[in-house]
Design a protein around this motif. Structure first.
Motif, PDB file in Angstrom:
ATOM      1  N   LEU A 119      66.368  86.249  34.956  1.00  0.00           N
ATOM      2  CA  LEU A 119      65.479  85.902  33.920  1.00  0.00           C
ATOM      3  C   LEU A 119      64.612  84.990  34.286  1.00  0.00           C
ATOM      4  O   LEU A 119      63.485  84.616  34.002  1.00  0.00           O
ATOM      5  N   ASP A 120      65.630  83.795  34.684  1.00  0.00           N
ATOM      6  CA  ASP A 120      64.848  82.746  35.100  1.00  0.00           C
ATOM      7  C   ASP A 120      63.852  82.848  36.392  1.00  0.00           C
ATOM      8  O   ASP A 120      62.703  82.262  36.358  1.00  0.00           O
ATOM      9  N   PHE A 121      64.028  83.687  37.110  1.00  0.00           N
ATOM     10  CA  PHE A 121      63.253  84.154  38.192  1.00  0.00           C
ATOM     11  C   PHE A 121      62.030  84.783  37.668  1.00  0.00           C
ATOM     12  O   PHE A 121      60.871  84.313  38.073  1.00  0.00           O
ATOM     13  N   VAL A 122      62.009  85.360  36.789  1.00  0.00           N
ATOM     14  CA  VAL A 122      60.804  86.160  36.052  1.00  0.00           C
ATOM     15  C   VAL A 122      60.063  85.130  35.324  1.00  0.00           C
ATOM     16  O   VAL A 122      58.907  85.020  35.621  1.00  0.00           O
ATOM     17  N   ARG A 123      60.628  84.262  34.726  1.00  0.00           N
ATOM     18  CA  ARG A 123      60.139  83.014  33.895  1.00  0.00           C
ATOM     19  C   ARG A 123      59.205  82.355  35.251  1.00  0.00           C
ATOM     20  O   ARG A 123      58.141  81.804  34.936  1.00  0.00           O
ATOM     21  N   ASN A 124      59.807  81.901  36.097  1.00  0.00           N
ATOM     22  CA  ASN A 124      59.360  81.055  37.251  1.00  0.00           C
ATOM     23  C   ASN A 124      58.025  81.649  37.888  1.00  0.00           C
ATOM     24  O   ASN A 124      57.037  81.196  38.080  1.00  0.00           O
ATOM     25  N   PHE A 125      58.559  83.004  37.973  1.00  0.00           N
ATOM     26  CA  PHE A 125      57.153  83.953  38.728  1.00  0.00           C
ATOM     27  C   PHE A 125      56.014  83.813  37.856  1.00  0.00           C
ATOM     28  O   PHE A 125      54.997  83.805  38.537  1.00  0.00           O
ATOM     29  N   PHE A 126      56.107  83.844  36.740  1.00  0.00           N
ATOM     30  CA  PHE A 126      54.791  83.946  35.850  1.00  0.00           C
ATOM     31  C   PHE A 126      54.501  82.487  35.213  1.00  0.00           C
ATOM     32  O   PHE A 126      53.263  82.414  35.015  1.00  0.00           O
ATOM     33  N   LEU A 127      55.455  81.642  34.982  1.00  0.00           N
ATOM     34  CA  LEU A 127      54.962  80.420  34.214  1.00  0.00           C
ATOM     35  C   LEU A 127      55.126  79.106  35.133  1.00  0.00           C
ATOM     36  O   LEU A 127      54.380  78.269  34.729  1.00  0.00           O
ATOM     37  N   GLY A 129      56.242  79.195  39.013  1.00  0.00           N
ATOM     38  CA  GLY A 129      55.958  79.229  40.494  1.00  0.00           C
ATOM     39  C   GLY A 129      57.457  79.610  41.024  1.00  0.00           C
ATOM     40  O   GLY A 129      58.494  79.222  40.907  1.00  0.00           O
ATOM     41  N   SER A 130      57.467  80.672  41.623  1.00  0.00           N
ATOM     42  CA  SER A 130      58.695  81.300  42.166  1.00  0.00           C
ATOM     43  C   SER A 130      59.447  80.577  43.336  1.00  0.00           C
ATOM     44  O   SER A 130      60.661  80.840  43.427  1.00  0.00           O
ATOM     45  N   TYR A 131      58.927  79.714  44.013  1.00  0.00           N
ATOM     46  CA  TYR A 131      59.614  79.074  44.913  1.00  0.00           C
ATOM     47  C   TYR A 131      58.780  77.596  45.063  1.00  0.00           C
ATOM     48  O   TYR A 131      57.607  77.316  44.550  1.00  0.00           O
ATOM     49  N   THR A 132      59.357  76.573  45.970  1.00  0.00           N
ATOM     50  CA  THR A 132      59.025  75.117  45.734  1.00  0.00           C
ATOM     51  C   THR A 132      57.459  75.131  45.697  1.00  0.00           C
ATOM     52  O   THR A 132      56.801  74.493  44.860  1.00  0.00           O
ATOM     53  N   TYR A 136      51.500  76.319  43.484  1.00  0.00           N
ATOM     54  CA  TYR A 136      50.269  76.185  43.614  1.00  0.00           C
ATOM     55  C   TYR A 136      49.316  77.650  43.083  1.00  0.00           C
ATOM     56  O   TYR A 136      48.268  77.525  42.624  1.00  0.00           O
ATOM     57  N   PHE A 137      49.957  78.616  43.512  1.00  0.00           N
ATOM     58  CA  PHE A 137      49.029  79.870  43.315  1.00  0.00           C
ATOM     59  C   PHE A 137      49.028  80.298  42.087  1.00  0.00           C
ATOM     60  O   PHE A 137      48.156  80.497  41.678  1.00  0.00           O
ATOM     61  N   VAL A 138      50.162  80.024  41.278  1.00  0.00           N
ATOM     62  CA  VAL A 138      50.242  80.189  40.068  1.00  0.00           C
ATOM     63  C   VAL A 138      49.181  79.393  39.115  1.00  0.00           C
ATOM     64  O   VAL A 138      48.266  79.591  38.164  1.00  0.00           O
ATOM     65  N   PHE A 207      59.365  71.835  27.727  1.00  0.00           N
ATOM     66  CA  PHE A 207      60.013  71.660  29.155  1.00  0.00           C
ATOM     67  C   PHE A 207      60.869  72.973  29.349  1.00  0.00           C
ATOM     68  O   PHE A 207      61.313  73.115  30.653  1.00  0.00           O
ATOM     69  N   ARG A 208      61.578  73.464  28.295  1.00  0.00           N
ATOM     70  CA  ARG A 208      62.414  74.498  28.629  1.00  0.00           C
ATOM     71  C   ARG A 208      61.581  75.647  29.035  1.00  0.00           C
ATOM     72  O   ARG A 208      62.237  76.515  29.763  1.00  0.00           O
ATOM     73  N   VAL A 209      60.520  75.904  28.649  1.00  0.00           N
ATOM     74  CA  VAL A 209      59.691  77.161  29.117  1.00  0.00           C
ATOM     75  C   VAL A 209      58.761  77.034  30.416  1.00  0.00           C
ATOM     76  O   VAL A 209      58.961  77.733  31.060  1.00  0.00           O
ATOM     77  N   PHE A 210      58.150  75.642  30.442  1.00  0.00           N
ATOM     78  CA  PHE A 210      57.496  75.493  31.577  1.00  0.00           C
ATOM     79  C   PHE A 210      57.846  74.623  32.757  1.00  0.00           C
ATOM     80  O   PHE A 210      57.178  74.361  33.567  1.00  0.00           O
ATOM     81  N   SER A 211      58.831  73.742  32.414  1.00  0.00           N
ATOM     82  CA  SER A 211      59.623  72.859  33.139  1.00  0.00           C
ATOM     83  C   SER A 211      58.886  71.407  33.355  1.00  0.00           C
ATOM     84  O   SER A 211      59.350  70.380  33.536  1.00  0.00           O
TER      85      SER A 211
END
Length: 370
Positions: A119-127, A129-132, A136-138, A207-211
């Protein structure tokens, strides 16, 4: 094709080539490698802070500005915007797949239930960024969509958009570099939420949603818009000593980073107020550099663009598999500077191999990496 240098360029609209901008792109891409690998970490703590939290912070803003600059002629055409976004999203997905083993490795190392990690990965992917570096792409996708919406749907004048993005940038900078005094009030577990005031509860939720505020709204949009604005008004922008202005602004930025660290207790600073002006002056300086308009130079510029994307995309992959292999398999422990140099060299070799192989018919799919 012309091969004379036009040394009397007075206005930006007289420029028909931006080869120097591509050189700066590559320079800042290598700077982002330094940002993530901290080359001075084992040498000097103060110097490392300067490199990681001041000097190399110029890279991503420059990328956003350049994207906005070249997006200016496309932003009114929905088909061109769709094609541009599709290309950025394709890069994002490809590099996300490339980094999936590292993402899984990091999750397993950190522990936690696999469902929450997914679930954290899905959130990161869309909101987020999937990795370090892939945030930038998002950020670029979000910033481009917002600029298109503001210009073509709301039909706002540039002056109003400028005011809006400056407010957003101020909010984002405060929420990034200047938020530390409030950190204890918003870093609370779920069961302590009832103790939070309404304003702190909103911050906690955000910050919980968008970090972070270092995203397409508060960070990407202001830079993309000002890049767009420079291109749109290039007939009014005249040659000045932009290098001096960039240096003066950078000194101000360095002072701000010191204040953020010493006074506000920030351990890092992705966003600074003076970062905006410094990045704009650097772009203007690079844009006014005249280069020979030869076939060779135009091929060089295209090659530099490809290298910059491959440096940006691959450096953490190179570090994980090659430098990590030296450590895990052979027990070789490199200091921070040697690790940085090795990654830069290996990344260059990998990039050149990819570019050259992609010219071969059966390996043209490699072009999707850049």
């Amino acid at each position: 094709m012309e091969d004379k240098i036009k040394t009397t360029t007075k206005r930006l609209d007289e420029k028909t080539e931006f080869i120097a901008v591509d050189f700066f792109r590559l320079l800042f891409a290598i700077g982002i490698v330094a940002l993530h690998l901290a080359p001075m970490q084992d040498i000097n703590e103060t110097l490392n802070y300067f490199v990681v939290h001041v000097l190399t912070r110029l890279g991503v803003p420059f990328f956003f500005l350049v994207s906005g600059f070249f997006l200016q002629k496309k932003i009114q055409d929905v088909q061109k915007v769709k094609a541009y976004l599709a290309r950025i999203f394709q890069l994002y997905v490809i590099y996300t797949v490339l980094y999936l083993p590292q993402i899984v490795y990091d999750d397993r190392k950190a522990g936690g239930f696999w469902v929450w990690n997914l679930l954290d990965f899905v959130r990161n992917f869309f909101l987020v960024g999937s990795y370090t570096q892939l945030w930038y792409f998002v950020g670029l996708i979000v910033a481009t969509l917002l600029l298109y919406w503001l210009k073509n749907k709301l039909k706002l004048r540039d002056r109003y958009i400028a005011a809006l993005v400056l407010v957003l940038y101020a909010i984002g900078t405060i929420g990034n570099a200047y938020i530390q005094p409030l950190q204890d009030r918003i870093d609370v577990p779920v069961d302590a939420l009832v103790q939070l005031d309404g304003k702190y509860l909103l911050l906690w939720l955000y910050f919980r949603v968008f970090s972070t505020t270092r995203n397409g709204l508060f960070f990407g949009l202001p830079y993309v818009f000002f890049g767009y604005l420079i291109a749109k008004n290039r007939d009014k922008i005249v040659r000045k000593n932009y290098l001096l202005l960039a240096v003066l602004s950078f000194l101000l930025m360095t002072g701000e980073a010191v204040v953020v660290h010493e006074v506000f207790g920030a351990t890092g600073s992705d966003m600074l107020f003076a970062l905006l002006s410094t990045s704009v002056f650097i772009l203007l300086f690079a844009a006014f550099i005249d280069c020979r308009k030869t076939e060779r130079n135009f091929h060089l510029a295209k090659h530099l663009r490809s290298l910059s994307v491959l440096y940006f995309g691959l450096h953490k992959w190179i570090e994980f598999y090659f430098v990590g292999l030296l450590h895990r398999a052979l027990g070789v422990e490199l200091n921070s500077l040697a690790r940085f140099v090795l990654v830069v060299v290996l990344n260059y070799i990998a990039a050149e191999v990819i570019i050259r192989m992609s010219a071969i018919r059966h390996f043209q799919w490699l072009r999707k990496l850049y």
